[in-house]
Design an enzyme around this catalytic site. Sequence first.
Site, PDB file in Angstrom:
ATOM      1  N   SER A  49       0.818  -1.102  -0.030  1.00 17.62           N
ATOM      2  CA  SER A  49      -0.084   0.039   0.069  1.00 17.62           C
ATOM      3  C   SER A  49       0.880   1.190   0.208  1.00 17.62           C
ATOM      4  CB  SER A  49      -0.958  -0.079   1.167  1.00 17.62           C
ATOM      5  OG  SER A  49      -1.734   1.045   1.334  1.00 17.62           O
ATOM      6  N   ASP A 287      -2.831   6.310  -3.034  1.00 16.99           N
ATOM      7  CA  ASP A 287      -1.682   5.786  -2.607  1.00 16.99           C
ATOM      8  C   ASP A 287      -1.126   4.974  -3.405  1.00 16.99           C
ATOM      9  OD1 ASP A 287      -3.325   3.922  -1.954  1.00 16.99           O
ATOM     10  OD2 ASP A 287      -2.762   3.336  -0.217  1.00 16.99           O
ATOM     11  N   ASP A 289      -1.441   1.781  -4.020  1.00 14.56           N
ATOM     12  CA  ASP A 289      -2.211   0.678  -4.436  1.00 14.56           C
ATOM     13  C   ASP A 289      -3.810   1.134  -4.674  1.00 14.56           C
ATOM     14  OD1 ASP A 289      -2.843   0.871  -1.808  1.00 14.56           O
ATOM     15  OD2 ASP A 289      -3.478  -1.276  -1.550  1.00 14.56           O
ATOM     16  N   ASP A 291      -6.158   2.619  -2.923  1.00 17.23           N
ATOM     17  CA  ASP A 291      -7.066   2.239  -2.065  1.00 17.23           C
ATOM     18  C   ASP A 291      -7.311   3.375  -1.027  1.00 17.23           C
ATOM     19  OD1 ASP A 291      -5.083   1.598  -0.257  1.00 17.23           O
ATOM     20  OD2 ASP A 291      -5.986  -0.136   0.554  1.00 17.23           O
TER      21      ASP A 291
END
Length: 354
Positions: A49, A287, A289, A291
Amino acid sequence: KAEKFLKYGTAGFRDAATLLPAAFFRVGMLAALRSASCRASVGVMVTASHNKESDNGVKIIDPHGGMLDPAWESYAMALANAEDVDKLLDALLEICVAGGLENVAAIALDRAEVLVGRDTRSHSPWLALCVAEGVTLMGGKVQAFGLLSTPQLHTIVRNRNVHLLASGGMGGALFGRAAWASEDGYYSMLAEAFHGLVGTASESGMLTPIHVDCAGGVGGYKIEALREVLARVSEAYDGLLVPFNVPGDEGVALNEGCGAEYVQKQRLPCAGVDVERHRGVGVASIDGDADRIVFHFFDEAGRWHLLDGDKIATLLGEFLLDEMRSAGFAAGSASTAGEGEEPTLEFGCVQTAY
């Protein structure tokens, strides 16, 4: 096993990538068992992430598209931290008994399916292969999607199991469509929903472009794909999303000086944004990834403003409440209910510390 004790939490396992290969292999084993136990497809997302590039992580997505059942988090830790073969087999046996899988050697070859996605980190392809090897060892089938955002894989898993969701299985009847169980289906879902929500605004010219800080991550590729789908839905949406800080851009590194985590925690605009060029321009930062999201902008006086999750929820709530009032379904509207009756719908917004 890893050189340190690994704890499975909301983010799954997350640590320095060099510590994780064995854990990824064992998560693949667990995911196959979870799929067989649920008699439904599950997902495994390889990402750390908003962490730095040298970290990685892995988490299982349950059939309804949400996080792994907390009862199975302890199984994940038992597998990942098993110190020898005997303890690994003991952990597998415990999981099989709890999951109704009584014969480890005959794990449901025809019903265990694991969907695997990954982010842009240099080590993610190899670690995704470790997951796939673990699934295959347990007799499960793997569908490797390659690069995906985390929300994409959650949505694909949920809609892969839409036949179970519609029947009330896996935690109750939930809305979904089998056509959304792919990356293309994900873009169509978003574009159709967006058009349904703001289609009349696009006709009146009320929409303005928003610049999207992609944190040097997978969102850089996926925002571009979404742009193309939006433009096919309506010419008014062509150019509505303007991605920057995408992989390959000069000087851009994953989550460094950019992305939602940096902007929100540092209370600073991301790299690539300054008051001279972006005064009055809306910016969204996601961010690595994709999410997480925050919005920010410079006003006409040159003051920078951050719209974090609380403010986003407030603005979205106000918008939805206005729409409900216009439709006659909320307090303060010209209600469609009978004389003296209250509108049939109420609206609330929940704030959470997570």
